[in-house]
Design a protein around this motif. Structure first.
Motif, mmCIF file in Angstrom:
data_model
loop_
_atom_site.group_PDB
_atom_site.id
_atom_site.type_symbol
_atom_site.label_atom_id
_atom_site.label_comp_id
_atom_site.label_asym_id
_atom_site.label_seq_id
_atom_site.Cartn_x
_atom_site.Cartn_y
_atom_site.Cartn_z
ATOM 1 N N UNK A 22 0.832 -1.201 0.000
ATOM 2 C CA UNK A 22 0.000 0.000 0.000
ATOM 3 C C UNK A 22 0.867 1.252 0.000
ATOM 4 N N UNK A 23 0.539 2.211 -0.863
ATOM 5 C CA UNK A 23 1.214 3.502 -0.865
ATOM 6 C C UNK A 23 0.586 4.377 0.209
ATOM 7 N N UNK A 24 1.421 5.163 0.877
ATOM 8 C CA UNK A 24 0.923 6.104 1.875
ATOM 9 C C UNK A 24 0.695 7.451 1.219
ATOM 10 N N UNK A 25 -0.477 8.029 1.428
ATOM 11 C CA UNK A 25 -0.767 9.342 0.868
ATOM 12 C C UNK A 25 0.099 10.395 1.540
ATOM 13 N N UNK A 26 0.598 11.334 0.758
ATOM 14 C CA UNK A 26 1.371 12.436 1.303
ATOM 15 C C UNK A 26 2.825 12.120 1.567
ATOM 16 N N UNK A 27 3.256 10.925 1.211
ATOM 17 C CA UNK A 27 4.649 10.529 1.417
ATOM 18 C C UNK A 27 5.039 9.515 0.361
ATOM 19 N N UNK A 31 3.799 0.612 2.530
ATOM 20 C CA UNK A 31 3.608 -0.421 3.544
ATOM 21 C C UNK A 31 3.645 -1.751 2.803
ATOM 22 N N UNK A 32 4.609 -2.574 3.113
ATOM 23 C CA UNK A 32 4.803 -3.840 2.403
ATOM 24 C C UNK A 32 3.794 -4.893 2.836
ATOM 25 N N UNK A 33 3.512 -5.803 1.924
ATOM 26 C CA UNK A 33 2.640 -6.935 2.217
ATOM 27 C C UNK A 33 3.255 -7.735 3.362
ATOM 28 N N UNK A 34 2.436 -8.173 4.293
ATOM 29 C CA UNK A 34 2.914 -8.953 5.427
ATOM 30 C C UNK A 34 3.268 -8.129 6.647
ATOM 31 N N UNK A 35 3.228 -6.797 6.540
ATOM 32 C CA UNK A 35 3.497 -5.944 7.690
ATOM 33 C C UNK A 35 2.449 -6.199 8.757
ATOM 34 N N UNK A 36 2.901 -6.353 9.999
ATOM 35 C CA UNK A 36 1.986 -6.673 11.093
ATOM 36 C C UNK A 36 1.822 -5.477 12.013
ATOM 37 N N UNK A 37 0.637 -5.361 12.565
ATOM 38 C CA UNK A 37 0.340 -4.311 13.544
ATOM 39 C C UNK A 37 -0.430 -4.936 14.694
ATOM 40 N N UNK A 55 7.502 2.113 11.609
ATOM 41 C CA UNK A 55 8.194 3.024 10.701
ATOM 42 C C UNK A 55 7.412 4.304 10.419
ATOM 43 N N UNK A 56 6.074 4.231 10.436
ATOM 44 C CA UNK A 56 5.246 5.342 9.984
ATOM 45 C C UNK A 56 4.397 5.986 11.066
ATOM 46 N N UNK A 57 4.372 5.461 12.248
ATOM 47 C CA UNK A 57 3.537 6.008 13.307
ATOM 48 C C UNK A 57 2.107 5.501 13.189
ATOM 49 N N UNK A 58 1.142 6.341 13.528
ATOM 50 C CA UNK A 58 -0.268 5.948 13.483
ATOM 51 C C UNK A 58 -0.802 6.170 12.070
ATOM 52 N N UNK A 59 -1.413 5.132 11.502
ATOM 53 C CA UNK A 59 -1.997 5.217 10.160
ATOM 54 C C UNK A 59 -3.420 4.658 10.204
#
Length: 69
Positions: A22-27, A31-37, A55-59
């Motif tokens: 997923x691309x982050x808007x404004x930057x 976010x790569x596939x498989x990233x866990x939160x 890496x990106x804080x709160x999204x």
């Protein structure tokens, strides 16, 4: 009640994994596939959740791009 890509119900505090790059808007970040939160938060919209990524804080992510772990 929000549901993930596999139609599992999501609750506050659940752990999720991203199923697609997923691309982050404004930057220029991606976010790569498989990233866990861990410890997601529910928003007022049923198709969005809020989570903290190291890496990106709160999204805010659409629920159709995540799956429950």
């Amino acid at each position: 009640m929000p549901k993930d890509a596999n139609s599992n119900e999501l609750n506050a505090g659940d752990s999720i994994s991203v199923i697609k790059d997923l691309k982050l808007k404004g930057t220029s970040g991606i976010i790569k596939q498989g990233t866990k939160a861990k410890s997601i938060k529910l928003t007022s919209k049923d198709d969005e959740i809020e989570c903290r990524l190291d890496k990106y804080g709160v999204v805010v992510l659409k629920t159709c791009f995540v799956k429950k772990i």
